[in-house]
Design a protein around this motif. Structure first.
Motif, PDB file in Angstrom:
ATOM      1  N   ILE A 348       0.847  -1.190   0.000  1.00 19.79           N
ATOM      2  CA  ILE A 348       0.000   0.000   0.000  1.00 19.79           C
ATOM      3  C   ILE A 348       0.883   1.240   0.000  1.00 19.79           C
ATOM      4  O   ILE A 348       1.870   1.334   0.734  1.00 19.79           O
ATOM      5  N   ALA A 349       0.511   2.208  -0.839  1.00 21.07           N
ATOM      6  CA  ALA A 349       1.131   3.535  -0.860  1.00 21.07           C
ATOM      7  C   ALA A 349      -0.008   4.546  -0.777  1.00 21.07           C
ATOM      8  O   ALA A 349      -0.915   4.519  -1.616  1.00 21.07           O
ATOM      9  N   THR A 350       0.029   5.414   0.212  1.00 21.33           N
ATOM     10  CA  THR A 350      -1.053   6.382   0.388  1.00 21.33           C
ATOM     11  C   THR A 350      -0.501   7.794   0.346  1.00 21.33           C
ATOM     12  O   THR A 350       0.442   8.126   1.081  1.00 21.33           O
ATOM     13  N   HIS A 351      -1.098   8.601  -0.498  1.00 26.63           N
ATOM     14  CA  HIS A 351      -0.754  10.024  -0.588  1.00 26.63           C
ATOM     15  C   HIS A 351      -1.246  10.743   0.658  1.00 26.63           C
ATOM     16  O   HIS A 351      -2.430  10.670   1.009  1.00 26.63           O
ATOM     17  N   ALA A 352      -0.334  11.430   1.352  1.00 22.42           N
ATOM     18  CA  ALA A 352      -0.711  12.276   2.482  1.00 22.42           C
ATOM     19  C   ALA A 352       0.271  13.429   2.550  1.00 22.42           C
ATOM     20  O   ALA A 352       1.487  13.209   2.595  1.00 22.42           O
ATOM     21  N   ILE A 353      -0.253  14.643   2.560  1.00 27.82           N
ATOM     22  CA  ILE A 353       0.602  15.836   2.578  1.00 27.82           C
ATOM     23  C   ILE A 353       0.431  16.627   3.870  1.00 27.82           C
ATOM     24  O   ILE A 353       1.401  16.993   4.521  1.00 27.82           O
ATOM     25  N   GLY A 354      -0.787  16.912   4.270  1.00 27.86           N
ATOM     26  CA  GLY A 354      -1.006  17.690   5.475  1.00 27.86           C
ATOM     27  C   GLY A 354      -0.780  16.889   6.745  1.00 27.86           C
ATOM     28  O   GLY A 354      -0.776  15.653   6.734  1.00 27.86           O
ATOM     29  N   ASP A 355      -0.604  17.596   7.877  1.00 24.98           N
ATOM     30  CA  ASP A 355      -0.352  16.886   9.132  1.00 24.98           C
ATOM     31  C   ASP A 355      -1.534  16.016   9.542  1.00 24.98           C
ATOM     32  O   ASP A 355      -1.360  14.904  10.051  1.00 24.98           O
ATOM     33  N   ARG A 386       3.927   2.375   2.558  1.00 25.63           N
ATOM     34  CA  ARG A 386       4.529   3.682   2.293  1.00 25.63           C
ATOM     35  C   ARG A 386       3.511   4.801   2.503  1.00 25.63           C
ATOM     36  O   ARG A 386       2.319   4.609   2.277  1.00 25.63           O
ATOM     37  N   ILE A 387       4.018   5.968   2.880  1.00 28.31           N
ATOM     38  CA  ILE A 387       3.246   7.204   2.758  1.00 28.31           C
ATOM     39  C   ILE A 387       3.947   8.054   1.712  1.00 28.31           C
ATOM     40  O   ILE A 387       5.145   8.348   1.828  1.00 28.31           O
ATOM     41  N   GLU A 388       3.198   8.395   0.685  1.00 26.59           N
ATOM     42  CA  GLU A 388       3.742   9.208  -0.390  1.00 26.59           C
ATOM     43  C   GLU A 388       3.635  10.689  -0.030  1.00 26.59           C
ATOM     44  O   GLU A 388       2.551  11.198   0.221  1.00 26.59           O
ATOM     45  N   HIS A 389       4.768  11.329   0.023  1.00 31.94           N
ATOM     46  CA  HIS A 389       4.983  12.750   0.332  1.00 31.94           C
ATOM     47  C   HIS A 389       5.341  12.954   1.802  1.00 31.94           C
ATOM     48  O   HIS A 389       6.358  13.569   2.081  1.00 31.94           O
ATOM     49  N   ALA A 390       4.506  12.490   2.748  1.00 28.78           N
ATOM     50  CA  ALA A 390       4.823  12.682   4.172  1.00 28.78           C
ATOM     51  C   ALA A 390       5.352  14.097   4.401  1.00 28.78           C
ATOM     52  O   ALA A 390       6.332  14.315   5.112  1.00 28.78           O
TER      53      ALA A 390
END
Length: 555
Positions: A348-355, A386-390
Protein backbone atom coordinates in the motif's frame (compact mmCIF):
# COMPACT_ATOMS: atom_id res chain seq x y z
CA UNK A 1 50.95 7.15 -19.87
CA UNK A 2 51.10 3.92 -17.80
CA UNK A 3 47.30 4.02 -17.36
CA UNK A 4 46.75 4.42 -21.12
CA UNK A 5 49.11 1.54 -21.89
CA UNK A 6 47.45 -0.65 -19.25
CA UNK A 7 44.01 -0.01 -20.71
CA UNK A 8 45.23 -0.68 -24.22
CA UNK A 9 46.54 -4.07 -23.12
CA UNK A 10 43.45 -4.90 -21.14
CA UNK A 11 41.07 -3.97 -23.92
CA UNK A 12 42.84 -5.66 -26.80
CA UNK A 13 40.24 -7.54 -28.80
CA UNK A 14 37.27 -6.03 -26.91
CA UNK A 15 33.90 -5.97 -28.63
CA UNK A 16 32.50 -2.66 -29.93
CA UNK A 17 28.75 -3.21 -30.24
CA UNK A 18 26.94 -0.44 -28.29
CA UNK A 19 24.12 -2.76 -27.20
CA UNK A 20 26.41 -5.47 -25.85
CA UNK A 21 25.57 -6.80 -22.43
CA UNK A 22 29.23 -7.32 -21.48
CA UNK A 23 30.98 -4.09 -20.49
CA UNK A 24 34.16 -2.68 -19.00
CA UNK A 25 33.51 0.74 -17.49
CA UNK A 26 36.34 2.96 -16.28
CA UNK A 27 37.69 6.49 -16.51
CA UNK A 28 36.00 8.18 -13.55
CA UNK A 29 35.15 7.67 -9.90
CA UNK A 30 32.78 4.73 -9.42
CA UNK A 31 30.67 5.11 -6.29
CA UNK A 32 29.30 1.69 -5.40
CA UNK A 33 27.05 2.70 -2.51
CA UNK A 34 28.20 -0.50 -0.77
CA UNK A 35 29.30 -0.47 2.88
CA UNK A 36 32.92 -1.19 1.97
CA UNK A 37 33.16 2.07 0.06
CA UNK A 38 33.35 4.06 3.29
CA UNK A 39 36.82 2.64 3.96
CA UNK A 40 38.03 1.76 0.47
CA UNK A 41 36.82 4.79 -1.47
CA UNK A 42 35.42 4.78 -5.02
CA UNK A 43 36.21 1.93 -7.38
CA UNK A 44 38.06 2.30 -10.68
CA UNK A 45 36.55 -0.44 -12.86
CA UNK A 46 33.27 -2.28 -13.30
CA UNK A 47 32.93 -5.42 -15.38
CA UNK A 48 29.47 -6.48 -16.53
CA UNK A 49 28.65 -9.91 -17.89
CA UNK A 50 25.17 -11.14 -18.80
CA UNK A 51 23.59 -8.03 -17.39
CA UNK A 52 25.07 -8.37 -13.92
CA UNK A 53 28.08 -6.97 -12.13
CA UNK A 54 30.93 -9.45 -12.47
CA UNK A 55 33.67 -7.30 -10.93
CA UNK A 56 34.02 -3.94 -9.23
CA UNK A 57 37.27 -2.64 -7.79
CA UNK A 58 40.73 -1.29 -8.67
CA UNK A 59 42.95 -2.16 -11.62
CA UNK A 60 45.17 -4.24 -9.33
CA UNK A 61 42.40 -6.78 -8.84
CA UNK A 62 40.98 -6.86 -12.37
CA UNK A 63 40.21 -10.38 -13.64
CA UNK A 64 42.62 -11.78 -16.18
CA UNK A 65 39.90 -12.62 -18.69
CA UNK A 66 38.52 -9.41 -20.18
CA UNK A 67 37.64 -10.84 -23.55
CA UNK A 68 34.43 -9.83 -25.26
CA UNK A 69 33.95 -6.63 -23.27
CA UNK A 70 32.76 -3.34 -24.70
CA UNK A 71 34.79 -0.44 -23.36
CA UNK A 72 33.04 2.59 -21.88
CA UNK A 73 35.37 5.41 -20.92
CA UNK A 74 33.62 7.77 -18.48
CA UNK A 75 36.07 10.55 -19.40
CA UNK A 76 35.96 11.88 -15.87
CA UNK A 77 32.23 11.48 -15.26
CA UNK A 78 31.15 9.92 -11.98
CA UNK A 79 29.32 6.57 -11.99
CA UNK A 80 26.70 5.60 -9.41
CA UNK A 81 24.23 2.80 -8.83
CA UNK A 82 21.24 3.32 -11.08
CA UNK A 83 19.16 6.26 -9.90
CA UNK A 84 15.49 5.41 -9.32
CA UNK A 85 12.71 7.97 -9.16
CA UNK A 86 10.76 6.74 -6.14
CA UNK A 87 7.60 8.66 -7.02
CA UNK A 88 6.69 9.81 -10.51
CA UNK A 89 3.85 9.63 -13.00
CA UNK A 90 5.19 8.08 -16.19
CA UNK A 91 2.07 8.76 -18.21
CA UNK A 92 2.05 12.42 -17.15
CA UNK A 93 5.72 12.78 -18.04
CA UNK A 94 4.96 11.50 -21.51
CA UNK A 95 1.85 13.60 -22.00
CA UNK A 96 3.80 16.69 -20.90
CA UNK A 97 5.86 16.18 -24.04
CA UNK A 98 2.76 15.92 -26.25
CA UNK A 99 0.35 18.54 -24.85
CA UNK A 100 0.45 22.20 -23.81
CA UNK A 101 3.22 22.63 -21.24
CA UNK A 102 2.87 25.73 -19.05
CA UNK A 103 5.83 24.88 -16.87
CA UNK A 104 7.98 27.93 -16.18
CA UNK A 105 5.31 30.47 -17.10
CA UNK A 106 6.35 33.71 -15.38
CA UNK A 107 2.90 35.29 -15.23
CA UNK A 108 -0.75 34.89 -16.12
CA UNK A 109 -0.02 36.87 -19.26
CA UNK A 110 2.76 34.53 -20.37
CA UNK A 111 0.72 31.43 -19.64
CA UNK A 112 -2.17 32.78 -21.64
CA UNK A 113 0.12 33.76 -24.52
CA UNK A 114 1.24 30.14 -24.66
CA UNK A 115 -2.39 29.04 -24.66
CA UNK A 116 -3.24 31.37 -27.54
CA UNK A 117 -0.31 30.09 -29.59
CA UNK A 118 -1.28 26.49 -28.91
CA UNK A 119 -4.92 27.16 -29.83
CA UNK A 120 -3.87 28.70 -33.12
CA UNK A 121 -1.61 25.75 -33.91
CA UNK A 122 -4.26 23.22 -32.85
CA UNK A 123 -7.59 24.63 -34.03
CA UNK A 124 -9.70 21.54 -33.35
CA UNK A 125 -10.74 19.68 -30.23
CA UNK A 126 -10.28 20.30 -26.52
CA UNK A 127 -7.04 21.86 -25.28
CA UNK A 128 -5.35 20.00 -22.46
CA UNK A 129 -2.38 21.40 -20.59
CA UNK A 130 -0.50 21.35 -17.34
CA UNK A 131 2.30 22.97 -15.39
CA UNK A 132 1.17 26.44 -14.30
CA UNK A 133 1.81 27.61 -10.76
CA UNK A 134 0.93 31.03 -9.47
CA UNK A 135 3.32 31.36 -6.54
CA UNK A 136 5.87 33.48 -8.47
CA UNK A 137 3.42 35.33 -10.68
CA UNK A 138 3.15 39.12 -10.30
CA UNK A 139 -0.64 38.70 -10.46
CA UNK A 140 -0.42 36.43 -7.36
CA UNK A 141 -3.62 34.54 -8.15
CA UNK A 142 -4.98 31.35 -9.68
CA UNK A 143 -6.00 31.19 -13.30
CA UNK A 144 -9.70 31.66 -14.05
CA UNK A 145 -12.15 30.73 -16.76
CA UNK A 146 -12.12 34.38 -17.85
CA UNK A 147 -8.38 34.15 -18.54
CA UNK A 148 -8.87 31.05 -20.66
CA UNK A 149 -11.84 32.51 -22.51
CA UNK A 150 -9.87 35.56 -23.55
CA UNK A 151 -6.88 33.50 -24.71
CA UNK A 152 -8.83 30.79 -26.54
CA UNK A 153 -12.38 32.05 -27.14
CA UNK A 154 -15.08 29.40 -27.29
CA UNK A 155 -12.70 26.49 -26.78
CA UNK A 156 -12.95 23.71 -24.23
CA UNK A 157 -9.75 24.22 -22.22
CA UNK A 158 -8.55 22.29 -19.17
CA UNK A 159 -5.27 23.42 -17.62
CA UNK A 160 -4.01 21.55 -14.56
CA UNK A 161 -1.99 23.28 -11.89
CA UNK A 162 1.54 21.89 -11.57
CA UNK A 163 0.64 19.78 -8.54
CA UNK A 164 -2.18 18.05 -10.42
CA UNK A 165 -4.61 18.78 -7.58
CA UNK A 166 -6.47 21.62 -9.27
CA UNK A 167 -7.61 22.33 -12.81
CA UNK A 168 -8.91 25.53 -14.34
CA UNK A 169 -11.67 25.07 -16.91
CA UNK A 170 -12.85 27.50 -19.56
CA UNK A 171 -16.46 28.66 -19.67
CA UNK A 172 -17.07 26.30 -22.57
CA UNK A 173 -15.72 23.44 -20.47
CA UNK A 174 -17.81 24.40 -17.45
CA UNK A 175 -20.91 24.56 -19.64
CA UNK A 176 -20.14 21.23 -21.28
CA UNK A 177 -19.78 19.65 -17.84
CA UNK A 178 -22.98 21.29 -16.56
CA UNK A 179 -21.20 23.21 -13.79
CA UNK A 180 -23.15 26.26 -12.62
CA UNK A 181 -23.48 28.39 -9.53
CA UNK A 182 -25.83 25.75 -8.14
CA UNK A 183 -23.44 22.82 -8.60
CA UNK A 184 -22.39 21.30 -5.30
CA UNK A 185 -18.77 20.22 -4.90
CA UNK A 186 -18.30 16.48 -4.44
CA UNK A 187 -16.91 15.18 -1.16
CA UNK A 188 -13.19 15.87 -1.04
CA UNK A 189 -13.41 18.62 -3.64
CA UNK A 190 -14.00 22.34 -3.99
CA UNK A 191 -15.48 24.51 -6.71
CA UNK A 192 -14.03 27.98 -6.26
CA UNK A 193 -16.62 30.72 -6.68
CA UNK A 194 -16.46 34.48 -6.89
CA UNK A 195 -18.25 36.95 -4.64
CA UNK A 196 -21.42 36.57 -6.70
CA UNK A 197 -21.37 32.79 -6.23
CA UNK A 198 -20.34 32.00 -9.81
CA UNK A 199 -17.67 29.36 -10.50
CA UNK A 200 -14.32 30.96 -11.22
CA UNK A 201 -13.27 27.93 -13.25
CA UNK A 202 -10.90 26.46 -10.65
CA UNK A 203 -11.78 22.94 -9.49
CA UNK A 204 -9.81 21.42 -6.62
CA UNK A 205 -9.10 17.73 -5.96
CA UNK A 206 -12.29 15.60 -6.25
CA UNK A 207 -14.04 18.40 -8.15
CA UNK A 208 -11.62 17.81 -11.03
CA UNK A 209 -13.63 14.69 -11.85
CA UNK A 210 -16.54 16.89 -12.91
CA UNK A 211 -14.67 17.77 -16.10
CA UNK A 212 -12.56 14.64 -16.58
CA UNK A 213 -14.93 13.34 -19.22
CA UNK A 214 -14.12 16.30 -21.47
CA UNK A 215 -10.54 15.22 -22.00
CA UNK A 216 -10.20 13.27 -25.23
CA UNK A 217 -9.61 9.58 -24.62
CA UNK A 218 -6.27 8.65 -26.06
CA UNK A 219 -6.32 5.98 -28.72
CA UNK A 220 -3.93 3.07 -28.17
CA UNK A 221 -1.34 4.43 -30.57
CA UNK A 222 -1.31 7.86 -28.88
CA UNK A 223 -1.09 6.29 -25.43
CA UNK A 224 1.82 4.10 -26.50
CA UNK A 225 3.56 7.18 -27.90
CA UNK A 226 3.06 8.99 -24.59
CA UNK A 227 4.73 6.14 -22.73
CA UNK A 228 7.56 6.04 -25.24
CA UNK A 229 8.09 9.76 -24.64
CA UNK A 230 8.08 9.20 -20.90
CA UNK A 231 10.66 6.42 -21.16
CA UNK A 232 12.86 8.57 -23.41
CA UNK A 233 12.80 11.59 -21.10
CA UNK A 234 13.52 9.57 -17.97
CA UNK A 235 16.43 7.71 -19.58
CA UNK A 236 17.93 11.00 -20.76
CA UNK A 237 17.74 12.36 -17.23
CA UNK A 238 19.64 9.34 -15.93
CA UNK A 239 16.86 7.41 -14.21
CA UNK A 240 17.20 3.65 -14.52
CA UNK A 241 13.87 3.00 -12.82
CA UNK A 242 10.61 4.69 -11.88
CA UNK A 243 8.12 3.93 -9.14
CA UNK A 244 5.03 4.74 -11.18
CA UNK A 245 2.46 6.17 -8.78
CA UNK A 246 -1.24 6.07 -9.68
CA UNK A 247 -0.44 3.88 -12.66
CA UNK A 248 -3.79 3.55 -14.47
CA UNK A 249 -4.96 -0.01 -14.07
CA UNK A 250 -6.15 -0.05 -17.66
CA UNK A 251 -2.59 0.74 -18.83
CA UNK A 252 -0.84 -2.14 -17.08
CA UNK A 253 -1.36 -4.61 -19.96
CA UNK A 254 0.08 -2.05 -22.39
CA UNK A 255 3.17 -1.49 -20.26
CA UNK A 256 3.63 -5.24 -19.96
CA UNK A 257 3.29 -5.63 -23.73
CA UNK A 258 5.86 -2.89 -24.28
CA UNK A 259 8.27 -4.61 -21.92
CA UNK A 260 7.86 -7.97 -23.66
CA UNK A 261 8.44 -6.22 -27.00
CA UNK A 262 11.61 -4.55 -25.79
CA UNK A 263 10.03 -1.08 -25.68
CA UNK A 264 10.46 -0.50 -21.93
CA UNK A 265 14.10 0.52 -21.46
CA UNK A 266 13.69 1.32 -17.75
CA UNK A 267 12.44 -0.58 -14.71
CA UNK A 268 8.89 0.30 -13.75
CA UNK A 269 7.42 -0.51 -10.35
CA UNK A 270 3.68 0.11 -10.52
CA UNK A 271 1.44 1.35 -7.74
CA UNK A 272 -1.95 1.24 -9.43
CA UNK A 273 -5.11 3.29 -9.22
CA UNK A 274 -7.79 1.98 -6.82
CA UNK A 275 -10.03 0.76 -9.65
CA UNK A 276 -7.58 -2.11 -10.10
CA UNK A 277 -7.35 -3.01 -6.42
CA UNK A 278 -9.74 -5.95 -6.37
CA UNK A 279 -8.25 -7.58 -9.45
CA UNK A 280 -4.65 -7.05 -8.34
CA UNK A 281 -5.37 -8.45 -4.88
CA UNK A 282 -7.13 -11.46 -6.38
CA UNK A 283 -4.33 -12.18 -8.86
CA UNK A 284 -1.39 -11.21 -6.70
CA UNK A 285 1.77 -9.31 -7.69
CA UNK A 286 2.60 -9.26 -11.40
CA UNK A 287 6.00 -9.30 -13.06
CA UNK A 288 6.99 -9.55 -16.73
CA UNK A 289 10.13 -9.39 -18.85
CA UNK A 290 12.46 -10.57 -16.09
CA UNK A 291 11.12 -8.00 -13.67
CA UNK A 292 11.24 -5.04 -16.05
CA UNK A 293 7.60 -4.22 -15.20
CA UNK A 294 6.44 -5.15 -11.69
CA UNK A 295 2.95 -4.40 -10.37
CA UNK A 296 2.46 -5.08 -6.68
CA UNK A 297 1.12 -1.91 -5.00
CA UNK A 298 -2.04 0.19 -4.83
CA UNK A 299 -2.02 3.97 -4.48
CA UNK A 300 -4.72 5.71 -2.43
CA UNK A 301 -5.25 9.40 -1.64
CA UNK A 302 -5.87 10.68 1.89
CA UNK A 303 -5.86 14.41 1.14
CA UNK A 304 -4.92 17.01 -1.46
CA UNK A 305 -1.96 19.32 -2.05
CA UNK A 306 -0.56 22.23 -0.08
CA UNK A 307 -0.38 24.68 -2.97
CA UNK A 308 -4.09 24.44 -3.76
CA UNK A 309 -4.92 24.28 -0.02
CA UNK A 310 -6.26 20.76 -0.30
CA UNK A 311 -3.75 19.20 2.11
CA UNK A 312 -5.63 18.28 5.28
CA UNK A 313 -4.39 20.17 8.36
CA UNK A 314 -5.32 19.96 12.02
CA UNK A 315 -5.63 23.75 12.16
CA UNK A 316 -6.83 26.13 9.42
CA UNK A 317 -4.49 27.50 6.79
CA UNK A 318 -2.63 30.56 8.04
CA UNK A 319 -3.42 32.44 4.83
CA UNK A 320 -7.01 31.24 4.54
CA UNK A 321 -8.59 30.60 7.95
CA UNK A 322 -11.89 29.39 6.47
CA UNK A 323 -10.41 26.05 5.40
CA UNK A 324 -8.23 23.30 6.86
CA UNK A 325 -7.99 21.31 3.63
CA UNK A 326 -9.78 18.29 2.22
CA UNK A 327 -9.75 14.63 3.21
CA UNK A 328 -10.34 12.35 0.23
CA UNK A 329 -11.31 9.19 2.09
CA UNK A 330 -12.32 8.10 5.58
CA UNK A 331 -11.46 5.40 8.08
CA UNK A 332 -14.52 3.21 7.55
CA UNK A 333 -13.91 3.03 3.82
CA UNK A 334 -10.15 2.67 3.72
CA UNK A 335 -9.25 0.30 6.56
CA UNK A 336 -11.06 -2.70 5.00
CA UNK A 337 -9.29 -1.96 1.70
CA UNK A 338 -5.95 -1.94 3.46
CA UNK A 339 -6.75 -5.23 5.17
CA UNK A 340 -7.71 -6.84 1.87
CA UNK A 341 -4.34 -5.77 0.46
CA UNK A 342 -2.57 -7.30 3.45
CA UNK A 343 -4.27 -10.65 2.86
CA UNK A 344 -3.38 -10.50 -0.83
CA UNK A 345 0.29 -9.65 -0.38
CA UNK A 346 -0.11 -6.25 -2.03
CA UNK A 347 1.84 -3.21 -0.90
CA UNK A 348 0.00 0.00 0.00
CA UNK A 349 1.13 3.54 -0.86
CA UNK A 350 -1.05 6.38 0.39
CA UNK A 351 -0.75 10.02 -0.59
CA UNK A 352 -0.71 12.28 2.48
CA UNK A 353 0.60 15.84 2.58
CA UNK A 354 -1.01 17.69 5.47
CA UNK A 355 -0.35 16.89 9.13
CA UNK A 356 -3.92 15.66 9.61
CA UNK A 357 -3.69 13.58 6.44
CA UNK A 358 -0.46 11.93 7.58
CA UNK A 359 -1.66 11.25 11.11
CA UNK A 360 -4.87 9.75 9.78
CA UNK A 361 -3.03 7.41 7.42
CA UNK A 362 -0.68 6.25 10.16
CA UNK A 363 -3.63 5.47 12.44
CA UNK A 364 -5.40 3.63 9.61
CA UNK A 365 -2.27 1.61 8.90
CA UNK A 366 -2.07 0.66 12.58
CA UNK A 367 -5.70 -0.48 12.59
CA UNK A 368 -5.28 -2.51 9.41
CA UNK A 369 -2.10 -4.18 10.60
CA UNK A 370 -3.64 -4.99 13.97
CA UNK A 371 -6.65 -6.54 12.26
CA UNK A 372 -4.72 -9.01 10.07
CA UNK A 373 -2.23 -11.25 11.84
CA UNK A 374 1.18 -11.72 10.16
CA UNK A 375 0.35 -15.40 9.70
CA UNK A 376 -2.53 -14.36 7.44
CA UNK A 377 -0.33 -12.17 5.23
CA UNK A 378 1.77 -13.59 2.35
CA UNK A 379 4.55 -11.17 3.34
CA UNK A 380 4.26 -11.77 7.06
CA UNK A 381 5.39 -8.70 8.95
CA UNK A 382 7.46 -7.42 6.01
CA UNK A 383 4.79 -5.36 4.26
CA UNK A 384 6.83 -2.19 3.54
CA UNK A 385 3.84 0.15 3.40
CA UNK A 386 4.53 3.68 2.29
CA UNK A 387 3.25 7.20 2.76
CA UNK A 388 3.74 9.21 -0.39
CA UNK A 389 4.98 12.75 0.33
CA UNK A 390 4.82 12.68 4.17
CA UNK A 391 5.24 16.38 3.63
CA UNK A 392 3.86 18.14 6.70
CA UNK A 393 4.14 16.15 9.94
CA UNK A 394 3.70 16.93 13.58
CA UNK A 395 6.99 15.94 15.22
CA UNK A 396 4.91 14.02 17.75
CA UNK A 397 3.82 11.77 14.86
CA UNK A 398 7.33 10.79 13.71
CA UNK A 399 7.10 7.69 15.89
CA UNK A 400 4.56 6.08 13.53
CA UNK A 401 7.24 5.75 10.86
CA UNK A 402 9.45 3.85 13.32
CA UNK A 403 6.86 1.84 15.22
CA UNK A 404 4.80 0.34 12.37
CA UNK A 405 7.19 0.94 10.42
CA UNK A 406 6.29 3.19 7.46
CA UNK A 407 8.47 4.07 4.48
CA UNK A 408 8.48 7.84 3.91
CA UNK A 409 8.42 8.46 0.15
CA UNK A 410 9.40 12.12 -0.19
CA UNK A 411 10.30 14.51 -2.99
CA UNK A 412 13.12 16.94 -2.15
CA UNK A 413 12.26 19.39 -4.93
CA UNK A 414 8.92 20.10 -3.27
CA UNK A 415 10.80 21.76 -0.43
CA UNK A 416 12.77 24.08 -2.70
CA UNK A 417 9.65 25.08 -4.59
CA UNK A 418 7.29 25.24 -1.67
CA UNK A 419 9.62 27.41 0.40
CA UNK A 420 8.19 30.37 -1.51
CA UNK A 421 4.64 29.81 -0.27
CA UNK A 422 4.57 27.15 2.47
CA UNK A 423 5.40 29.59 5.31
CA UNK A 424 2.37 31.66 4.35
CA UNK A 425 0.16 28.58 4.13
CA UNK A 426 1.35 27.02 7.38
CA UNK A 427 2.79 29.69 9.63
CA UNK A 428 6.19 29.26 11.23
CA UNK A 429 5.35 26.72 13.95
CA UNK A 430 4.16 24.02 11.55
CA UNK A 431 7.42 24.22 9.59
CA UNK A 432 9.07 22.20 12.40
CA UNK A 433 7.68 19.02 10.83
CA UNK A 434 7.78 20.10 7.18
CA UNK A 435 9.92 18.22 4.65
CA UNK A 436 11.68 16.61 7.62
CA UNK A 437 14.07 14.30 5.77
CA UNK A 438 16.93 14.54 8.25
CA UNK A 439 14.76 14.07 11.32
CA UNK A 440 13.22 10.90 9.89
CA UNK A 441 16.54 9.47 8.70
CA UNK A 442 18.02 10.08 12.15
CA UNK A 443 15.26 7.90 13.57
CA UNK A 444 16.17 5.07 11.21
CA UNK A 445 13.28 5.64 8.79
CA UNK A 446 13.71 4.60 5.16
CA UNK A 447 13.24 7.80 3.15
CA UNK A 448 12.73 7.16 -0.55
CA UNK A 449 13.57 10.07 -2.84
CA UNK A 450 11.42 10.91 -5.82
CA UNK A 451 10.48 13.82 -8.06
CA UNK A 452 6.68 13.63 -8.47
CA UNK A 453 7.20 14.54 -12.13
CA UNK A 454 5.42 16.04 -13.97
CA UNK A 455 4.50 18.03 -10.86
CA UNK A 456 8.21 18.93 -10.76
CA UNK A 457 10.71 18.89 -13.61
CA UNK A 458 11.84 15.38 -12.67
CA UNK A 459 15.63 15.71 -13.04
CA UNK A 460 17.64 13.59 -10.59
CA UNK A 461 20.32 16.25 -10.19
CA UNK A 462 17.71 18.78 -9.05
CA UNK A 463 16.36 16.27 -6.55
CA UNK A 464 19.82 15.41 -5.20
CA UNK A 465 20.70 19.11 -4.94
CA UNK A 466 17.46 19.86 -3.13
CA UNK A 467 18.13 17.11 -0.60
CA UNK A 468 21.63 18.34 0.29
CA UNK A 469 21.16 22.10 -0.19
CA UNK A 470 17.54 22.75 0.84
CA UNK A 471 17.72 25.91 -1.25
CA UNK A 472 16.02 26.83 -4.49
CA UNK A 473 17.98 26.74 -7.73
CA UNK A 474 19.03 30.37 -7.26
CA UNK A 475 20.47 29.58 -3.84
CA UNK A 476 17.63 31.20 -1.89
CA UNK A 477 16.55 29.53 1.32
CA UNK A 478 14.49 32.12 3.13
CA UNK A 479 14.26 32.84 6.81
CA UNK A 480 14.53 29.77 9.03
CA UNK A 481 13.57 27.22 6.39
CA UNK A 482 14.84 24.57 8.82
CA UNK A 483 18.27 24.15 7.18
CA UNK A 484 19.09 21.29 9.57
CA UNK A 485 16.67 19.09 7.62
CA UNK A 486 19.08 18.89 4.68
CA UNK A 487 20.85 15.53 4.44
CA UNK A 488 24.46 14.60 3.71
CA UNK A 489 25.48 13.33 0.30
CA UNK A 490 25.77 9.69 1.28
CA UNK A 491 22.20 9.77 2.61
CA UNK A 492 20.97 11.53 -0.53
CA UNK A 493 22.57 8.80 -2.63
CA UNK A 494 20.71 6.13 -0.69
CA UNK A 495 17.46 8.05 -1.15
CA UNK A 496 17.71 7.55 -4.92
CA UNK A 497 19.41 4.15 -5.12
CA UNK A 498 19.34 1.64 -2.26
CA UNK A 499 16.20 2.85 -0.51
CA UNK A 500 13.97 2.79 -3.60
CA UNK A 501 15.28 -0.73 -4.18
CA UNK A 502 14.21 -1.64 -0.66
CA UNK A 503 10.81 0.00 -1.10
CA UNK A 504 10.22 -2.21 -4.15
CA UNK A 505 11.47 -5.40 -2.42
CA UNK A 506 14.58 -5.54 -4.64
CA UNK A 507 17.47 -4.50 -2.42
CA UNK A 508 19.13 -7.89 -3.08
CA UNK A 509 19.33 -7.09 -6.79
CA UNK A 510 19.47 -3.32 -7.08
CA UNK A 511 20.61 -0.18 -5.29
CA UNK A 512 24.38 -0.72 -5.04
CA UNK A 513 27.15 -1.75 -7.41
CA UNK A 514 28.17 -5.14 -6.07
CA UNK A 515 29.11 -8.43 -7.68
CA UNK A 516 26.01 -10.42 -8.58
CA UNK A 517 23.63 -7.48 -8.63
CA UNK A 518 21.95 -6.25 -11.79
CA UNK A 519 24.04 -3.84 -13.81
CA UNK A 520 22.03 -0.64 -13.44
CA UNK A 521 24.23 2.47 -13.48
CA UNK A 522 23.90 6.21 -13.83
CA UNK A 523 26.85 8.47 -14.69
CA UNK A 524 26.71 12.23 -14.33
CA UNK A 525 29.02 14.92 -15.66
CA UNK A 526 29.27 16.27 -12.12
CA UNK A 527 30.66 14.33 -9.15
CA UNK A 528 27.81 14.43 -6.66
CA UNK A 529 30.09 13.46 -3.78
CA UNK A 530 32.73 16.17 -4.21
CA UNK A 531 31.44 19.01 -6.41
CA UNK A 532 30.38 22.32 -4.88
CA UNK A 533 26.69 21.97 -4.03
CA UNK A 534 25.69 24.82 -6.32
CA UNK A 535 27.26 22.98 -9.29
CA UNK A 536 25.20 19.81 -8.87
CA UNK A 537 22.08 20.90 -10.81
CA UNK A 538 24.27 22.28 -13.60
CA UNK A 539 25.39 18.80 -14.61
CA UNK A 540 23.68 16.21 -16.77
CA UNK A 541 23.46 12.47 -17.21
CA UNK A 542 26.10 11.10 -19.57
CA UNK A 543 25.26 7.41 -19.25
CA UNK A 544 22.23 5.35 -18.28
CA UNK A 545 22.63 1.56 -18.14
CA UNK A 546 19.90 -0.96 -17.32
CA UNK A 547 20.72 -4.67 -17.09
CA UNK A 548 24.04 -3.89 -18.75
CA UNK A 549 22.38 -2.28 -21.77
CA UNK A 550 23.17 1.35 -22.55
CA UNK A 551 19.81 3.10 -22.85
CA UNK A 552 21.23 6.64 -22.94
CA UNK A 553 24.66 8.03 -23.67
CA UNK A 554 25.68 11.66 -24.10
CA UNK A 555 28.97 13.40 -24.75
Amino acid sequence: MRRTLLLALLLAGAATTSQAQDLLIYGGPIYTGAPAEASNGPAEFVVVRDGRVAFVGTHWALPSDLSGLTEIDLKGAALFPGFTDGHAHLDGIGWRELTLNLEGSASVAEAMARLTAWAEAHPDGPIIGRGWIETHWPEARFLTAADLDAAAPGRVVLLSRADGHAVVASSAALAAAGITADTAAPSGGEILKDEAGRPTGLLVDAAEQLVSGLAPQADPAALREAYRAGFRVEAEYGWTGVHFMSAPWRDIPLLEQMAEAGEAPLRIYNSVTPDGAAELIAGGPRSVADGRIITRAIKYYADGALGSRGAALFEPYADRPDTAGLMQIGEQEIVPLYQAALRGGIQIATHAIGDRGNASVAEWYQQALAGVAPADRPNGADVRWRIEHAQILRPSDYHWFVDLPIIASMQPSHAIGDLHFAPARLGDARLDGAYAWHSLVDLGVIVVGGSDAPVERGAPLIEFYAAVARRDLQGFQGPDWRPHEAVDRQTALKMFTLWPAYASFREDELGTIEVGKRADFTAFSVDLMTAPVADIPKGHAVLTVVDGVVVHRAD
